[in-house]
Design a protein around this motif. Structure first.
Motif, short mmCIF file in Angstrom:
data_model
loop_
_atom_site.label_atom_id
_atom_site.label_comp_id
_atom_site.label_asym_id
_atom_site.label_seq_id
_atom_site.Cartn_x
_atom_site.Cartn_y
_atom_site.Cartn_z
N TYR A 11 -0.52 5.84 -6.91
CA TYR A 11 -1.74 5.02 -6.96
C TYR A 11 -2.30 4.85 -5.56
CZ TYR A 11 0.01 3.88 -11.59
OH TYR A 11 0.47 3.95 -12.87
N ASN A 12 -2.62 5.95 -4.92
CA ASN A 12 -3.05 5.93 -3.53
C ASN A 12 -4.36 5.16 -3.34
OD1 ASN A 12 -2.54 6.54 -0.86
ND2 ASN A 12 -3.75 8.42 -0.92
N GLN A 13 -5.31 5.36 -4.22
CA GLN A 13 -6.61 4.67 -4.09
C GLN A 13 -6.45 3.17 -4.29
OE1 GLN A 13 -9.30 6.14 -2.96
NE2 GLN A 13 -8.18 8.07 -2.88
N ARG B 64 -4.96 1.77 -1.15
CA ARG B 64 -5.97 1.60 -0.08
C ARG B 64 -6.80 0.35 -0.30
NH1 ARG B 64 -8.29 7.75 0.77
NH2 ARG B 64 -6.35 8.59 1.60
N LEU B 65 -7.18 0.13 -1.56
CA LEU B 65 -7.97 -1.06 -1.87
C LEU B 65 -7.17 -2.34 -1.61
CD1 LEU B 65 -10.64 -2.14 -3.06
CD2 LEU B 65 -9.55 -2.05 -5.30
N ARG C 150 0.84 -1.21 0.00
CA ARG C 150 0.00 0.00 0.00
C ARG C 150 0.87 1.25 0.00
NH1 ARG C 150 -1.73 4.53 0.78
NH2 ARG C 150 -3.48 5.21 1.98
#
Length: 91
Positions: free
Chosen positions: A47-49, A52-53, A39
């Motif tokens: 690619y922060n989102q 998180r996923l 993460r």
């Protein structure tokens, strides 16, 4: 499999680190620390989102795997009505 390996499998040996305990440690390490590292790296790459996923799915999957593999089989119920005695039954 040798006799020494069988003793370590059933927890009857004198070792504290069984195959099941080692597998649990690996699952927790990969599921929590591994997904946290992935993460962080995805966040650094922009690619922060997605990061998180990945963390949510990895952490949630770890919880489900630990529950299914180690917690669900435990018998944590109390005594049945037949096992309970109240006071002195000798009269």
């Amino acid at each position: 499999m040798t006799d020494a390996g069988a003793a370590a499998d059933d927890g009857g040996g004198n070792t504290w680190l069984t195959r099941s305990g080692l597998l649990l440690a690996v699952v927790l390490l990969v599921g929590v620390a591994g997904t946290g590292i992935v993460r962080r790296q995805l966040g650094l790459l922009g690619y922060n989102q997605v990061g998180r996923l990945v963390f949510l799915l990895g952490y949630g999957g770890t919880i489900l795997i630990v529950w299914y593999g180690w917690l669900r089989p435990l018998d944590i119920s109390g005594p049945s009505d037949e096992d309970v005695t109240y006071g002195d039954d000798e009269e």
